[in-house]
Design a protein around this motif. Structure first.
Motif, short mmCIF file in Angstrom:
data_model
loop_
_atom_site.label_atom_id
_atom_site.label_comp_id
_atom_site.label_asym_id
_atom_site.label_seq_id
_atom_site.Cartn_x
_atom_site.Cartn_y
_atom_site.Cartn_z
N ASN A 270 -20.98 -26.54 -123.69
CA ASN A 270 -21.52 -27.67 -124.45
C ASN A 270 -21.50 -28.98 -123.67
OD1 ASN A 270 -18.63 -27.59 -124.79
ND2 ASN A 270 -18.82 -29.14 -126.39
N ALA A 271 -21.36 -28.90 -122.34
CA ALA A 271 -21.38 -30.13 -121.54
C ALA A 271 -22.72 -30.85 -121.66
CB ALA A 271 -21.08 -29.80 -120.08
N VAL A 272 -23.81 -30.09 -121.80
CA VAL A 272 -25.13 -30.71 -121.92
C VAL A 272 -25.28 -31.40 -123.27
CG1 VAL A 272 -27.62 -30.30 -121.95
CG2 VAL A 272 -26.17 -29.03 -120.35
N SER A 273 -25.01 -30.68 -124.35
CA SER A 273 -25.18 -31.27 -125.69
C SER A 273 -24.23 -32.44 -125.90
CB SER A 273 -24.97 -30.21 -126.77
OG SER A 273 -23.70 -29.61 -126.68
N SER A 274 -23.04 -32.35 -125.32
CA SER A 274 -22.08 -33.45 -125.43
C SER A 274 -22.61 -34.70 -124.74
CB SER A 274 -20.74 -33.04 -124.82
OG SER A 274 -19.86 -34.14 -124.72
N LEU A 275 -23.15 -34.54 -123.53
CA LEU A 275 -23.69 -35.69 -122.81
C LEU A 275 -24.86 -36.31 -123.57
CD1 LEU A 275 -23.74 -37.47 -120.24
CD2 LEU A 275 -25.30 -35.78 -119.23
N ILE A 276 -25.72 -35.48 -124.13
CA ILE A 276 -26.85 -36.00 -124.90
C ILE A 276 -26.35 -36.83 -126.08
CG2 ILE A 276 -28.77 -35.34 -126.41
CD1 ILE A 276 -29.16 -32.88 -124.57
N ALA A 277 -25.31 -36.34 -126.76
CA ALA A 277 -24.75 -37.07 -127.91
C ALA A 277 -24.15 -38.40 -127.48
CB ALA A 277 -23.71 -36.21 -128.62
N VAL A 278 -23.38 -38.38 -126.41
CA VAL A 278 -22.73 -39.60 -125.93
C VAL A 278 -23.78 -40.65 -125.56
CG1 VAL A 278 -21.34 -40.61 -124.09
CG2 VAL A 278 -20.61 -38.47 -125.16
N GLN A 279 -24.85 -40.20 -124.90
CA GLN A 279 -25.88 -41.14 -124.45
C GLN A 279 -26.79 -41.60 -125.58
OE1 GLN A 279 -26.08 -42.45 -121.21
NE2 GLN A 279 -24.07 -41.46 -121.19
N SER A 280 -26.95 -40.79 -126.61
CA SER A 280 -27.87 -41.14 -127.70
C SER A 280 -27.17 -41.71 -128.93
CB SER A 280 -28.66 -39.90 -128.13
OG SER A 280 -27.79 -38.92 -128.69
N GLY A 281 -25.87 -41.41 -129.07
CA GLY A 281 -25.14 -41.84 -130.25
C GLY A 281 -25.38 -40.95 -131.46
N TYR A 282 -25.90 -39.74 -131.25
CA TYR A 282 -26.14 -38.81 -132.36
C TYR A 282 -24.84 -38.09 -132.70
CZ TYR A 282 -31.05 -39.72 -131.32
OH TYR A 282 -32.26 -40.33 -131.09
N LYS A 283 -24.39 -38.23 -133.95
CA LYS A 283 -23.06 -37.79 -134.33
C LYS A 283 -23.04 -36.63 -135.33
CE LYS A 283 -20.99 -42.34 -133.50
NZ LYS A 283 -20.14 -43.42 -134.05
N GLY A 284 -24.19 -36.00 -135.53
CA GLY A 284 -24.21 -34.83 -136.40
C GLY A 284 -23.68 -33.61 -135.66
N PHE B 281 -13.72 -30.36 -126.76
CA PHE B 281 -14.26 -31.26 -125.75
C PHE B 281 -15.58 -31.86 -126.25
CE2 PHE B 281 -12.42 -29.89 -121.35
CZ PHE B 281 -11.16 -30.25 -121.79
N GLY B 282 -15.83 -33.07 -125.84
CA GLY B 282 -17.05 -33.75 -126.25
C GLY B 282 -16.94 -34.35 -127.63
N GLY B 283 -15.72 -34.41 -128.18
CA GLY B 283 -15.55 -34.93 -129.54
C GLY B 283 -16.21 -34.03 -130.56
N ASN B 284 -16.14 -32.72 -130.33
CA ASN B 284 -16.83 -31.75 -131.17
C ASN B 284 -15.89 -31.28 -132.28
OD1 ASN B 284 -18.21 -29.23 -131.99
ND2 ASN B 284 -19.52 -29.74 -130.25
N ASN B 285 -16.29 -31.49 -133.53
CA ASN B 285 -15.40 -31.24 -134.66
C ASN B 285 -15.96 -30.18 -135.60
OD1 ASN B 285 -13.84 -33.74 -133.90
ND2 ASN B 285 -15.77 -34.71 -134.52
N THR C 62 -18.47 -24.11 -127.79
CA THR C 62 -18.26 -25.56 -127.80
C THR C 62 -16.78 -25.85 -127.58
OG1 THR C 62 -18.08 -25.48 -130.21
CG2 THR C 62 -20.24 -26.03 -129.30
N ALA C 63 -16.22 -25.18 -126.56
CA ALA C 63 -14.81 -25.34 -126.23
C ALA C 63 -13.94 -25.01 -127.44
CB ALA C 63 -14.54 -26.74 -125.68
N CYS C 64 -13.02 -25.91 -127.80
CA CYS C 64 -11.98 -25.56 -128.78
C CYS C 64 -12.47 -25.52 -130.23
CB CYS C 64 -10.82 -26.54 -128.65
SG CYS C 64 -10.26 -26.73 -126.95
N SER C 65 -13.69 -25.98 -130.49
CA SER C 65 -14.21 -25.93 -131.85
C SER C 65 -15.14 -24.74 -132.07
CB SER C 65 -14.98 -27.23 -132.16
OG SER C 65 -16.09 -27.36 -131.29
#
Length: 708
Positions: free
Chosen positions: A499-513, A377-381, A148-151
């Motif tokens: 994680n480009a796929v999971s990031s896009l799904i989160a951005v489009q769905s608003g799922y923040k877990g 990337f993708g706001g992944n924390n 998941t990139a840097c995280s």
């Protein structure tokens, strides 16, 4: 209440030191090892400062492997795990790009000579690194990579801790590794994020990152193992959490909402409050967006008047990408052991947009609790909380989990791009890559007519992939090589992360877990499913989109074609597109009637012989109140070589199973097709089913579920 997992050993190899102690000393003294890029010729970026590890040139070992071996040797120098059953020792690893540098070298050589050495492509597979670690330490438990990139390595720490607390393993060997490469140097350059000097985290005049490389190892044990082996822990993990901004493909949320949520969840694990934190080791990349966002999260969480001291170590180590989480974690442990805090090197002038200064002088004091973060990337924390003393961790709840929605995309070949997401305007999806569109379409269809009863911050996205964004990665690297770095492709770079796929799904769905990308070759889906289940059991999520996807690549096809029948009989002409998604959750997560109940997922190295593997399956069934006679339907992946064929035939006979169903062959050659196992079984109404996946690396995954 469970006891917090204990850190019993660490190892680190990077530019700042050949071991963890040297590296920490460099951080404490503020001695950076940044130098001009020399690893490879770079017409565009040769004057950039990087943190390059001192490694030997090797045709046998990748740079990541070399660093990991050195870190492993250090970590295991003073501990002996021979008294622990090997199947209770598992490996979790975080990496952004794995051995991509060696793959780049192979591509350059093939363009120059016309000869194709496809064996080098194996270094591109991030899962290879975990396999190398697992075999070196003779571990036989789980073996999973998070990309998941840097995280990445922070997510590895979090899942490992969940596994220990929930009883899935006794010892977790958590690793992080990334090496310098053309794709990262040119990629971050294309985004205008590389500094033209030595970086200055949180400084007003900061102007970007210095890239670095590192290999780190942290050995984490359960309290029972600490007592059994009379180990002296270095520190304890009293909290951990992951979250997603669900905001943008690369940029963090301006106010750091996702990081704030991860801070909160990590402290809730042990009931601690913000005032308990002695120090915060920041992600602190020295970009305008990251530092401002992270500072906002700190101020909102701690309160501007109650902030602990904080520092970034990127000036010393560079930004080590997927290894940054483990580097921060190891420095946190060393700070607790030594009672010393490293300063924020490179800081001179306070930024009025940040409003708070980092620690400008290293200091010595009693360090009790350190919060460590890495943001990708993708706001992944990913956040980890390290403590000097053990804490009681809140209990987990292995609640019943159900499948409520499912979607599958796969025809055994290449799926037409024009047929994907037809309801979305071409303008909106113009920057989305083919694999992202496949994943988003199946995720949206799996959620069709489902209205979750839980908030978006309690819904995870756990996604498996064997090869990740292969087409985008190849396009970017080929362009760098062929155009001599002259024409950067920023969109291809941002789309190249796993994680480009999971990031896009989160951005489009608003799922923040939790937002994750697991990669483990043929059992990538099962790895994602198991992570999602643990996250729900922990209480940090109540539901999750779980899926897996891989795409056709001519490189994958060429690699298969180059393999002899001894190693693989998979038909290279059948390399395919495939994506599957499920919506899973507890009984209260939505009002829809469930399709199936997931009973358990177990991942381990295949036993030495069929009798031992049979015993493992029987034990797993018994733990879930089942027996061999309870199972009405058995299924498996297609065998990829003669050994697997003989193994499965013998296993079938030992289990007394007439035949394992092989329903997945119609989907072609694809690492993600094991994800179709539940989908293909939905016609078996009322039956309890077992799916057995045997990977090409001899890891096996057993999924037990009941169709309703």
């Amino acid at each position: 209440m469970a006891c917090s997992p204990a850190v019993v050993a660490v190892g680190l190899n990077c530019s700042a030191g050949s071991n963890a102690e040297e590296s920490f000393r460099s951080a404490f003294l503020g001695n950076d090892a940044l130098q001009k890029l020399s690893l490879f010729k770079s017409p565009r970026h040769s004057e950039r400062f990087v943190a390059q590890a001192d490694l030997k040139n090797s045709k046998r070992l990748s740079r990541c492997t070399q660093m990991l071996y050195l870190a492993l040797d250090e970590a295991f120098e003073k501990i002996d795990l021979k008294q622990i059953s090997a199947d209770r020792i598992s490996v979790w690893l975080g990496t952004s790009i794995g051995g991509i540098f060696e793959t780049e070298n192979m591509l350059i050589e093939s363009r120059q000579t016309g000869e194709k050495n496809f064996s080098a492509l194996s270094t591109y597979e991030c899962s290879t690194l975990a396999e190398i670690v697992s075999k070196r330490i003779k571990a036989k438990g789980e073996c999973t990579v998070f990309s998941t990139a840097c995280s990445s390595s922070s997510l590895a720490i979090a899942d490992a801790c969940n596994a220990i607390v929930q009883g899935d393993c006794d010892v977790a060997v958590v690793c992080g590794a990334d090496a310098l490469s053309r794709i990262t140097v040119n990629g971050f350059g294309s985004l205008l994020l590389l500094s033209d000097k030595k970086c200055s985290p949180f400084d007003k005049n900061r102007n970007g990152i210095n890239l670095g490389e590192a290999g780190g190892v942290m050995v984490i044990c359960s309290d029972a193992i600490v007592r059994k082996l009379s180990l002296k822990p270095l520190a304890y993990l009293s909290g951990w959490a992951c979250s997603c901004d669900a905001y943008h493909a690369t940029a963090p949320h301006p106010t750091g909402d996702g990081a704030f949520d991860a801070f909160k969840k990590s402290l809730e694990k042990s009931g601690m409050n913000a005032g308990s934190i002695t120090h915060y080791i920041a992600h602190g990349t020295a970009t305008q967006g990251n530092d401002t966002s992270e500072a906002s999260a700190m101020k909102n969480f701690f309160g501007e008047d109650c902030l602990p001291t904080f520092s970034s170590i990127k000036r010393i180590f560079g930004h080590t990408l997927g290894a940054s989480g483990i580097v921060n974690a190891i420095l946190s442990v060393k700070a607790i052991v030594s009672g010393k805090l490293p300063k924020n090197s490179g800081f001179e002038t306070i930024d009025e947009n940040i409003g708070i200064p980092p620690l400008t002088e290293s200091k010595t004091l009693d360090v009790e609790n350190i919060l460590s973060a890495s943001l990708g990337f993708g706001g992944n924390n990913g956040v980890s909380l390290f403590s000097k003393y053990p804490k009681n961790i809140k209990d987990f709840n292995k609640k019943r989990l159900f499948v409520y929605g499912v979607s599958l995309l796969g025809n055994g070949g290449i799926f037409p791009d024009a047929e994907l997401l037809k309801e979305i305007s071409p303008l909106k999806k113009r920057k989305w890559a083919h694999l992202q569109k496949m994943g988003l379409q199946t995720a949206k269809e799996a959620m069709q007519d489902i209205v979750p009863n839980v908030q978006g911050d309690k819904i995870a996205v756990c996604w498996g992939t064997g090869l990740g964004m292969t087409s985008q990665t190849a396009s970017f690297i080929e362009n760098v090589i062929d155009k001599n770095e002259a024409e950067p492709m920023p969109t291809a770079f941002t789309n190249s992360v796993h994680n480009a796929v999971s990031s896009l799904i989160a951005v489009q769905s608003g799922y923040k877990g939790l937002n994750s990308a697991t990669t483990a070759k043929e059992i990538s889906f099962e790895s994602a499913l198991l992570q999602a289940m643990r996250e729900i059991y922990s209480g940090d999520a109540l539901a999750s989109i779980v899926g897996s996807a891989d795409e056709y690549s001519h490189y994958a096809s060429d690699f298969l074609a180059s393999r002899s029948a001894k190693y693989s009989r998979a038909d290279s002409s059948k390399v395919s597109d495939f994506s599957v998604a499920y919506f899973i959750g507890d009984e209260q997560c939505c009002d829809r009637t469930p399709l199936a109940e997931i009973l358990t997922v177990d991942i381990a190295r295949r036993a030495y012989n069929v009798e031992l593997e049979t015993n493992r399956i029987v034990r797993l069934l018994k733990a879930n109140g089942l027996s061999l006679e309870s199972i009405s339907y058995w299924s498996m992946l297609d065998c990829v070589n003669n050994f697997q064929e003989k193994w499965m035939s013998a296993l079938s006979e030992k289990l007394g199973v007439c035949e394992f169903a092989k329903p997945l062959g119609k989907y072609g050659a694809n690492y993600s097709v094991s994800g179709a196992s539940i989908f293909e079984s939905l016609s078996e109404k009322g039956k309890t089913c077992v799916h057995y996946s045997l990977s090409s690396t001899n890891m096996s995954a057993i999924t037990i579920f009941k169709v309703l």
